[in-house]
Design an enzyme around this catalytic site. Structure first.
Site, PDB file in Angstrom:
ATOM      1  N   ALA A 181       1.351 -21.794 -80.101  1.00 10.99           N
ATOM      2  CA  ALA A 181       1.804 -22.796 -80.837  1.00 10.99           C
ATOM      3  C   ALA A 181       3.387 -21.969 -80.744  1.00 10.99           C
ATOM      4  CB  ALA A 181       1.683 -22.571 -82.067  1.00 10.99           C
ATOM      5  N   GLY A 198       6.601 -22.718 -82.681  1.00 12.69           N
ATOM      6  CA  GLY A 198       6.254 -23.352 -83.647  1.00 12.69           C
ATOM      7  C   GLY A 198       6.771 -24.468 -84.045  1.00 12.69           C
ATOM      8  N   CYS A 239       6.272 -27.167 -69.993  1.00 14.52           N
ATOM      9  CA  CYS A 239       7.718 -27.087 -69.287  1.00 14.52           C
ATOM     10  C   CYS A 239       7.783 -27.224 -67.579  1.00 14.52           C
ATOM     11  CB  CYS A 239       8.072 -25.815 -70.291  1.00 14.52           C
ATOM     12  SG  CYS A 239       8.223 -26.340 -71.572  1.00 14.52           S
TER      13      CYS A 239
END
Length: 432
Positions: free
Chosen positions: A268, A271, A384
């Site tokens: 996460a 965030g 990514c």
């Protein structure tokens, strides 16, 4: 301490240790906003252009580049300012750089003055791509030594990519794909702001606070283009927006969420996707955010507090405590090949072996995400990266390993300079 001296210190640390992080090296110093921003961009810009700068410097430093890290880095900084900082007076770039050098000032001065003499106030000649480098529409640089003949190897030097990586991207995405990724890798990335309410109201509020913004592709997004920093505004302190790239927003938005759902964000930190999911599930929903690194979990907490989402988001300390949820987002660690312009240190660390090692970890995380999803629920796997071994191949392995798992859709986005990051996501449904 000046902005240039701070940038020099950070770059020397990175030169000596490729595991160093520029953001950490640049933090905690007493500089005002403008100087801090210049130090940040100078350090990151030099790293984005490192290979090209060394090629240029070697063309005028006939005895080779100096071995002393501080002197070599200072020359790169001077070259970067001369070639790539718009409006930078040549005399200022040379003088201020030489002032940073403790020894061999005469050598540094001579090298940078030679570079100055090769800058032309005209467009580059497109018929001489090995010998002239375009700096802008009306400015060019006459290269002291020619670039490689092959187009792939030439792009690798101009945009400071490892040769093997440029060839790998070319093999997977062709001429146009490599050109697009390479240009993005050497460009300053855009800063996008995701509005948590009305994008028009946020735009008006930011303009009142002196922030220059423009509409961006991807829904409730604005692009910061000029003026005051959005991070010094009451809008930021009030949690009116989150910094989030369009590609990242699309990955988070791909997970089907309804008000009241329970979802998990497995990797996460920092965030931003967690906060997007929290806005989606609403005050009666629940988001469980986990990251294996405690320092990174703290960044999640900071974002959650700023956005006042403490009642919706639980930052989980132990992944074993997670229970089955309606949906799971697995934004996994990756090579960062889609965000080389943003995560500038990545190109100095990445090796071909990464594409053998990372997919094993990525498959493990995706397997865990599937098992944490209720029958009939959905998983989003995202990276990514633009590499097939980390993207389509990992998804294919999960589909083969889990009976009843279905691929609903998948999307690859190549990075686009000044517009968006590169990345991949796949939406999967666990059969019931």
């Amino acid at each position: 301490m000046s902005a240039r001296s701070l940038a020099l210190r950070a770059l020397v640390a990175l030169h000596r240790d490729r595991g160093a992080r520029l953001r950490s090296e640049l933090g905690g110093r007493e500089l005002d906003g403008r100087d801090a921003a210049f130090a940040f961009e100078l350090a990151h810009g030099v790293t984005r252009r490192e290979r090209l700068l060394d090629h240029v410097l070697l063309g005028v430093a006939h005895r080779g580049l100096p071995k002393a890290p501080a002197l070599r880095v200072a020359l790169r900084m001077g070259g970067y300012q001369l070639l790539f900082v718009p409006g930078m007076p040549a005399h200022a770039a040379v003088h201020e750089t030489v002032e940073l050098v403790r020894q061999n000032k005469g050598f540094a001065n001579a090298v940078l003055r030679k570079l100055t003499g090769l800058i032309r106030d005209r467009a580059a000649d497109a018929s001489r791509p090995r010998h002239e480098l375009p700096l802008s529409a009306e400015r060019s640089f006459e290269l002291p030594s020619p670039l490689p003949e092959g187009a792939v190897d030439r792009l690798a030097v101009v945009h400071s990519l490892p040769d093997w990586l440029a060839r790998r991207v070319h093999d997977q995405h062709g001429d146009a794909g490599l050109a697009q990724l390479a240009a993005s890798a050497s460009a300053t990335p855009a800063v996008h702001l995701r509005a948590r309410g009305s994008v028009d109201e946020l735009a008006a509020r930011l303009r009142d606070e002196g922030v220059g913004i423009e509409p961006a592709e991807g829904g409730a997004l604005l692009r910061w283009v000029s003026g005051a920093s959005p991070f010094a505004t009451t809008s930021f302190r009030d949690g009116a927006f989150v910094v989030q790239d369009p590609t990242a927003v699309e990955a988070a938005a791909a997970l089907p969420c309804q008000t009241g759902d329970t979802v998990i964000d497995l990797c996460a930190a920092p965030g931003t996707k967690t906060t997007y999911l929290a806005d989606r599930v609403g005050a009666v929903g629940r988001v469980y955010a986990y990251d294996p690194d405690e320092r990174r979990r703290q960044r999640i907490r900071e974002n959650v507090v700023r956005l006042r989402q403490e009642a919706v988001v639980d930052v989980v300390e132990d992944a074993a405590a997670l229970e089955v949820a309606d949906g799971v987002l697995a934004d996994v660690p990756c090579s960062n090949t889609g965000v080389l312009g943003r995560r500038v240190e990545a190109r100095g660390r990445i090796t071909p072996e990464v594409f053998d090692e990372l997919p094993k970890l990525q498959r493990e995380i995706l397997d865990r995400a599937v098992l944490l999803t209720r029958p009939g629920g959905h998983v989003v796997y995202s990276t990514c990266s633009v590499d097939r071994e980390e993207n389509e191949a990992v998804v294919a392995a999960a589909l083969a390993a889990h009976e009843g798992l279905e691929l609903c859709s998948q999307q690859l986005s190549l990075p686009l300079a000044g517009k968006r990051d590169g990345g991949f996501f796949a939406l999967l449904r666990r059969g019931g």
